[in-house]
Motif scaffolding. Sequence first.
Motif, mmCIF file in Angstrom:
data_model
loop_
_atom_site.group_PDB
_atom_site.id
_atom_site.type_symbol
_atom_site.label_atom_id
_atom_site.label_comp_id
_atom_site.label_asym_id
_atom_site.label_seq_id
_atom_site.Cartn_x
_atom_site.Cartn_y
_atom_site.Cartn_z
ATOM 1 N N UNK A 125 0.847 -1.197 0.000
ATOM 2 C CA UNK A 125 0.000 0.000 0.000
ATOM 3 C C UNK A 125 0.879 1.242 0.000
ATOM 4 N N UNK A 126 0.650 2.135 -0.937
ATOM 5 C CA UNK A 126 1.395 3.393 -0.993
ATOM 6 C C UNK A 126 1.079 4.234 0.235
ATOM 7 N N UNK A 127 2.093 4.743 0.932
ATOM 8 C CA UNK A 127 1.818 5.595 2.092
ATOM 9 C C UNK A 127 0.903 6.759 1.724
ATOM 10 N N UNK A 128 0.020 7.112 2.634
ATOM 11 C CA UNK A 128 -0.910 8.201 2.376
ATOM 12 C C UNK A 128 -2.110 8.138 3.295
ATOM 13 N N UNK A 129 -3.097 8.950 2.985
ATOM 14 C CA UNK A 129 -4.334 9.008 3.758
ATOM 15 C C UNK A 129 -5.427 8.266 2.992
ATOM 16 N N UNK A 130 -6.080 7.352 3.685
ATOM 17 C CA UNK A 130 -7.135 6.539 3.088
ATOM 18 C C UNK A 130 -8.397 6.608 3.950
ATOM 19 N N UNK A 131 -9.538 6.311 3.318
ATOM 20 C CA UNK A 131 -10.788 6.136 4.073
ATOM 21 C C UNK A 131 -11.248 4.698 3.908
ATOM 22 N N UNK A 132 -11.642 4.094 5.022
ATOM 23 C CA UNK A 132 -12.148 2.735 4.989
ATOM 24 C C UNK A 132 -13.599 2.746 4.544
ATOM 25 N N UNK A 133 -13.887 2.028 3.478
ATOM 26 C CA UNK A 133 -15.258 1.869 3.010
ATOM 27 C C UNK A 133 -15.799 0.603 3.646
ATOM 28 N N UNK A 134 -16.529 0.778 4.742
ATOM 29 C CA UNK A 134 -16.955 -0.367 5.543
ATOM 30 C C UNK A 134 -17.917 -1.275 4.786
ATOM 31 N N UNK A 135 -18.789 -0.703 3.965
ATOM 32 C CA UNK A 135 -19.765 -1.510 3.241
ATOM 33 C C UNK A 135 -19.099 -2.382 2.181
ATOM 34 N N UNK A 136 -18.037 -1.886 1.565
ATOM 35 C CA UNK A 136 -17.320 -2.637 0.537
ATOM 36 C C UNK A 136 -16.122 -3.393 1.096
ATOM 37 N N UNK A 221 -8.713 21.733 14.561
ATOM 38 C CA UNK A 221 -8.870 22.522 13.342
ATOM 39 C C UNK A 221 -7.944 22.022 12.238
ATOM 40 N N UNK A 222 -6.694 21.748 12.600
ATOM 41 C CA UNK A 222 -5.721 21.300 11.602
ATOM 42 C C UNK A 222 -6.062 19.907 11.093
ATOM 43 N N UNK A 223 -6.425 18.986 11.993
ATOM 44 C CA UNK A 223 -6.734 17.627 11.569
ATOM 45 C C UNK A 223 -8.003 17.586 10.719
ATOM 46 N N UNK A 224 -9.015 18.354 11.113
ATOM 47 C CA UNK A 224 -10.233 18.428 10.305
ATOM 48 C C UNK A 224 -9.942 18.951 8.905
ATOM 49 N N UNK A 225 -9.031 19.903 8.820
ATOM 50 C CA UNK A 225 -8.674 20.465 7.513
ATOM 51 C C UNK A 225 -8.017 19.396 6.633
ATOM 52 N N UNK A 226 -7.138 18.580 7.220
ATOM 53 C CA UNK A 226 -6.484 17.519 6.458
ATOM 54 C C UNK A 226 -7.515 16.498 5.968
ATOM 55 N N UNK A 227 -8.497 16.188 6.814
ATOM 56 C CA UNK A 227 -9.541 15.235 6.432
ATOM 57 C C UNK A 227 -10.533 15.836 5.445
ATOM 58 N N UNK A 228 -10.524 17.159 5.327
ATOM 59 C CA UNK A 228 -11.439 17.828 4.402
ATOM 60 C C UNK A 228 -12.851 17.953 4.938
ATOM 61 N N UNK A 229 -12.989 18.089 6.270
ATOM 62 C CA UNK A 229 -14.316 18.221 6.884
ATOM 63 C C UNK A 229 -14.423 19.561 7.597
ATOM 64 N N UNK A 230 -15.669 19.979 7.875
ATOM 65 C CA UNK A 230 -15.885 21.337 8.375
ATOM 66 C C UNK A 230 -15.685 21.512 9.878
ATOM 67 N N UNK A 231 -15.535 20.418 10.628
ATOM 68 C CA UNK A 231 -15.317 20.531 12.065
ATOM 69 C C UNK A 231 -16.590 20.727 12.865
ATOM 70 N N UNK A 232 -17.736 20.795 12.207
ATOM 71 C CA UNK A 232 -19.007 20.979 12.899
ATOM 72 C C UNK A 232 -19.979 19.840 12.578
ATOM 73 N N UNK A 233 -20.346 19.691 11.334
ATOM 74 C CA UNK A 233 -21.232 18.583 10.964
ATOM 75 C C UNK A 233 -20.447 17.276 10.838
ATOM 76 N N UNK A 234 -19.157 17.398 10.571
ATOM 77 C CA UNK A 234 -18.253 16.257 10.525
ATOM 78 C C UNK A 234 -16.948 16.684 11.179
ATOM 79 N N UNK A 235 -16.399 15.830 12.056
ATOM 80 C CA UNK A 235 -15.203 16.245 12.796
ATOM 81 C C UNK A 235 -14.436 15.041 13.321
ATOM 82 N N UNK A 236 -13.110 15.187 13.380
ATOM 83 C CA UNK A 236 -12.267 14.163 13.985
ATOM 84 C C UNK A 236 -12.598 14.062 15.461
ATOM 85 N N UNK A 237 -12.768 12.817 15.945
ATOM 86 C CA UNK A 237 -13.190 12.646 17.332
ATOM 87 C C UNK A 237 -12.184 11.846 18.155
#
Length: 244
Positions: A125-136, A221-237
């Motif tokens: 796996x190439x190093x990087x940021x990935x999202x797990x697609x749980x359904x697939x 704020x920084x981590x949410x920005x990397x994930x591409x989320x707004x920090x309110x409706x979606x946020x790193x927890x």
Amino acid sequence: MEQSIGQEYMKQSTCANCSDCDRDKKLTPPPLQLPYAEDSSIIKLPEPDMLADQEINFLELIELRTSVRQYHETPLTLAELSYLLWCTQGVKMAMPQGTSIRNVPSAGARHALETYLYINRVEGVTPGLYRFLALEHALLLVQSGEELNEVMVPAFKNPKMVKTCAVTFIWMAVLERMAYAYGQRAYRYLHLDAGHVCQNLYLAARTINSGVCAIGAFDDERLNAVLGVDGESQFAIYAAAVGK
């Protein structure tokens, strides 16, 4: 006497504020998983029924659970990563009304967490940021390249641990998925659910001779920005470093 932020949070998230939610109004529930482009780069993971059984002494497993902050350079295999993802967010059955049965508990079976993986060392796996697609049961490439390291690692209060582990699990909360059923109390349940998931990661990792350290200290704020989320409706927890 003026209430603290914590006291106000507890007050506003009582069960009394669960009423008049979208589920009670019979509105359409949000999807089980965030969408993604059809032409996305997808990595299929080894199927859960092909994963090797792990023989364990359960009491020993519980007693030996500990946080591990130093890691060997040995990478995880793709099968091992698949195993950890199956144990922490594996979908056993998709249900009506935006719910699912998984290998961890969740309030109302809402399962409002998305798993992101900051991969340093996983075989093939190439190093990087990935999202797990749980359904697939697959990985979706979000971002790779040296510039990612420059913004991801400093987002954590212990950057050395994130830089040296094999994989950092990052759980991102999708508020609407939980608020659909529980209104303002959803905030409490999101944090509880994150704890359930991380504990499964600790125990599962131990069975494959790997260590975990949960991470609650990060720059939101920084981590949410990397994930591409707004920090309110979606946020790193929550997050956790994993490695041999």
